[in-house]
Design a protein around this motif. Sequence first.
Motif, PDB file in Angstrom:
ATOM      1  N   HIS A 102       0.843  -1.192   0.000  1.00 41.94           N
ATOM      2  CA  HIS A 102       0.000   0.000   0.000  1.00 41.94           C
ATOM      3  C   HIS A 102       0.881   1.246   0.000  1.00 41.94           C
ATOM      4  O   HIS A 102       2.049   1.206   0.377  1.00 41.94           O
ATOM      5  N   GLY A 103       0.322   2.359  -0.445  1.00 42.30           N
ATOM      6  CA  GLY A 103       1.059   3.607  -0.436  1.00 42.30           C
ATOM      7  C   GLY A 103       2.315   3.515  -1.275  1.00 42.30           C
ATOM      8  O   GLY A 103       2.302   3.021  -2.400  1.00 42.30           O
ATOM      9  N   PHE A 104       3.423   3.964  -0.711  1.00 38.21           N
ATOM     10  CA  PHE A 104       4.679   3.989  -1.454  1.00 38.21           C
ATOM     11  C   PHE A 104       5.459   2.694  -1.285  1.00 38.21           C
ATOM     12  O   PHE A 104       5.531   2.109  -0.221  1.00 38.21           O
ATOM     13  N   CYS A 105       6.037   2.248  -2.378  1.00 42.23           N
ATOM     14  CA  CYS A 105       6.942   1.092  -2.402  1.00 42.23           C
ATOM     15  C   CYS A 105       8.170   1.559  -3.154  1.00 42.23           C
ATOM     16  O   CYS A 105       8.207   1.544  -4.390  1.00 42.23           O
ATOM     17  N   LEU A 106       9.167   2.027  -2.399  1.00 34.05           N
ATOM     18  CA  LEU A 106      10.304   2.721  -2.992  1.00 34.05           C
ATOM     19  C   LEU A 106      11.615   2.090  -2.551  1.00 34.05           C
ATOM     20  O   LEU A 106      11.724   1.591  -1.432  1.00 34.05           O
ATOM     21  N   THR A 126       2.229   3.009  -5.217  1.00 41.32           N
ATOM     22  CA  THR A 126       3.130   3.442  -6.278  1.00 41.32           C
ATOM     23  C   THR A 126       4.481   2.768  -6.073  1.00 41.32           C
ATOM     24  O   THR A 126       4.922   2.550  -4.944  1.00 41.32           O
ATOM     25  N   PHE A 127       5.143   2.449  -7.180  1.00 43.42           N
ATOM     26  CA  PHE A 127       6.377   1.669  -7.160  1.00 43.42           C
ATOM     27  C   PHE A 127       7.470   2.441  -7.891  1.00 43.42           C
ATOM     28  O   PHE A 127       7.261   2.909  -9.013  1.00 43.42           O
ATOM     29  N   GLY A 128       8.655   2.549  -7.275  1.00 42.87           N
ATOM     30  CA  GLY A 128       9.727   3.246  -7.965  1.00 42.87           C
ATOM     31  C   GLY A 128      11.059   3.190  -7.248  1.00 42.87           C
ATOM     32  O   GLY A 128      11.147   2.753  -6.092  1.00 42.87           O
ATOM     33  N   LEU A 129      12.086   3.625  -7.963  1.00 45.55           N
ATOM     34  CA  LEU A 129      13.446   3.651  -7.430  1.00 45.55           C
ATOM     35  C   LEU A 129      13.994   5.077  -7.529  1.00 45.55           C
ATOM     36  O   LEU A 129      14.512   5.474  -8.571  1.00 45.55           O
ATOM     37  N   PRO A 130      13.923   5.841  -6.442  1.00 41.18           N
ATOM     38  CA  PRO A 130      14.503   7.186  -6.442  1.00 41.18           C
ATOM     39  C   PRO A 130      15.988   7.165  -6.114  1.00 41.18           C
ATOM     40  O   PRO A 130      16.529   8.120  -5.560  1.00 41.18           O
ATOM     41  N   GLU A 131      16.664   6.080  -6.445  1.00 38.48           N
ATOM     42  CA  GLU A 131      18.044   5.871  -6.017  1.00 38.48           C
ATOM     43  C   GLU A 131      18.991   6.973  -6.508  1.00 38.48           C
ATOM     44  O   GLU A 131      19.847   7.444  -5.757  1.00 38.48           O
ATOM     45  N   LEU A 137      22.657   3.425  -5.932  1.00 36.88           N
ATOM     46  CA  LEU A 137      22.285   2.568  -7.051  1.00 36.88           C
ATOM     47  C   LEU A 137      21.794   1.251  -6.455  1.00 36.88           C
ATOM     48  O   LEU A 137      22.161   0.893  -5.343  1.00 36.88           O
ATOM     49  N   GLY A 138      20.999   0.532  -7.222  1.00 35.50           N
ATOM     50  CA  GLY A 138      20.550  -0.766  -6.719  1.00 35.50           C
ATOM     51  C   GLY A 138      19.076  -1.023  -6.929  1.00 35.50           C
ATOM     52  O   GLY A 138      18.279  -0.101  -7.129  1.00 35.50           O
ATOM     53  N   GLN A 224      25.124  -3.254  -5.964  1.00 34.40           N
ATOM     54  CA  GLN A 224      25.532  -2.578  -4.746  1.00 34.40           C
ATOM     55  C   GLN A 224      26.989  -2.131  -4.794  1.00 34.40           C
ATOM     56  O   GLN A 224      27.365  -1.134  -4.166  1.00 34.40           O
ATOM     57  N   GLY A 225      27.806  -2.843  -5.531  1.00 36.72           N
ATOM     58  CA  GLY A 225      29.195  -2.436  -5.665  1.00 36.72           C
ATOM     59  C   GLY A 225      29.325  -1.044  -6.260  1.00 36.72           C
ATOM     60  O   GLY A 225      30.224  -0.273  -5.888  1.00 36.72           O
ATOM     61  N   PHE A 226      28.406  -0.668  -7.155  1.00 38.41           N
ATOM     62  CA  PHE A 226      28.439   0.651  -7.757  1.00 38.41           C
ATOM     63  C   PHE A 226      27.955   1.721  -6.780  1.00 38.41           C
ATOM     64  O   PHE A 226      28.376   2.879  -6.860  1.00 38.41           O
ATOM     65  N   THR A 227      27.065   1.343  -5.861  1.00 39.09           N
ATOM     66  CA  THR A 227      26.665   2.276  -4.807  1.00 39.09           C
ATOM     67  C   THR A 227      27.881   2.656  -3.971  1.00 39.09           C
ATOM     68  O   THR A 227      28.113   3.837  -3.663  1.00 39.09           O
ATOM     69  N   PHE A 228      28.658   1.658  -3.605  1.00 35.76           N
ATOM     70  CA  PHE A 228      29.832   1.929  -2.777  1.00 35.76           C
ATOM     71  C   PHE A 228      30.884   2.706  -3.570  1.00 35.76           C
ATOM     72  O   PHE A 228      31.552   3.597  -3.032  1.00 35.76           O
ATOM     73  N   GLU A 229      31.016   2.388  -4.861  1.00 36.99           N
ATOM     74  CA  GLU A 229      31.962   3.127  -5.702  1.00 36.99           C
ATOM     75  C   GLU A 229      31.565   4.605  -5.774  1.00 36.99           C
ATOM     76  O   GLU A 229      32.430   5.497  -5.696  1.00 36.99           O
TER      77      GLU A 229
END
Length: 259
Positions: A102-106, A126-131, A137-138, A224-229
Motif C-alpha cells: 500500500h502507499g509507497f513502495c520505494l 506506487t512503485f519506484g526507485l529514487p536511487e 544505485l541498486g 551494490q558495488g556501484f553504490t559503494f563506488e
Amino acid sequence: MGVSTSAPAAGVRLVAMDFPPVNALPVRGWYELAGALRTAGADPSVRCVVLAAEGRGFNAGVDIKEIQAARDRTALIGANHGCAEAFAAVYDCPAPVVAAVHGFCLGGGIGLAGNADAIVASEDATFGLPELDRGALGAATHLARLVPQHLMRALYYTSRTATAAELHRHGSVWRVVPRAGLREAALELAGEIAAKDGALLRLAKAAINGIDPVDVRRSYRFEQGFTFEADLAGLSGGHRDAFVARSTGTSGAGSTGKG
C-alpha cells in the motif's frame, strides 16, 4: 514498532513492518525482517507468508538519516548487507511469499516486492526507485521483475514511479483493491495457496527459483558495488545531505562524501 509475526489463518504467517513514520528501515530493521521471514519459512506448517506493513506506506527503503549520522561507512555497509539479507529472505523463503503493498513502495520496498512470489496492491500504491536522487544505485534487479526492460530503465533514470494499476497491466501485480481491503485480499490469495499440499508447494518454490533466468542475489550484490563506488568517489554524500535537509526542513550541513 519493528517487525511482528502473526498467524491469521491455518498455514499462513503474516510478517508486518512498522517503522514510523515512513517504514524507512534502519540497519537493524533489515536484519530483523530477514530473521522473521526465515523463521516463518522454517516452520513446516507454514504454506504461505504474507509480507505487509503498517502506517503510511509499504516501504521507503533505507534510513538515510542513519547513514548520514554515522561518522564512517559502517551504516552504509550495514544497510547494503541488511537489504541483501532481507531481499534474499523473501526470495529464498521455502514457502511462497505474497507482498501486500500500500502507499509507497520505494527503493528497498522494490527489492522486497520484486522478490515476492505474488503482489496484491492497494489502489494508492506506487512503485519506484529514487536511487539516483539519493546518491545510490541498486534494486534494478528487482524492478526488472516488475516491468519490461525499457520501462525499468526509464523509471530508473528519471526516478519516476509506476502505479499499481500499471503494474497490474504488466502482469506483475495479481490484484489491485481499495486500501481498506488490501489485507483481506492478500490473505485471501495466501489462503488459496495454503490450501495446497505444503510439501509440494515447497518443492514448487524451489523448482521455480531454480529456473529463474537471473540470479537475483548475485545481480543485486553486483549493483551494490556501484553504490559503494559512488560513495568512495564522493558522488553520494551531497545527494544524501540534500535529502535529509528536505525531510527535516533544515538547510543541510554540506556533503561529507561519507556513508
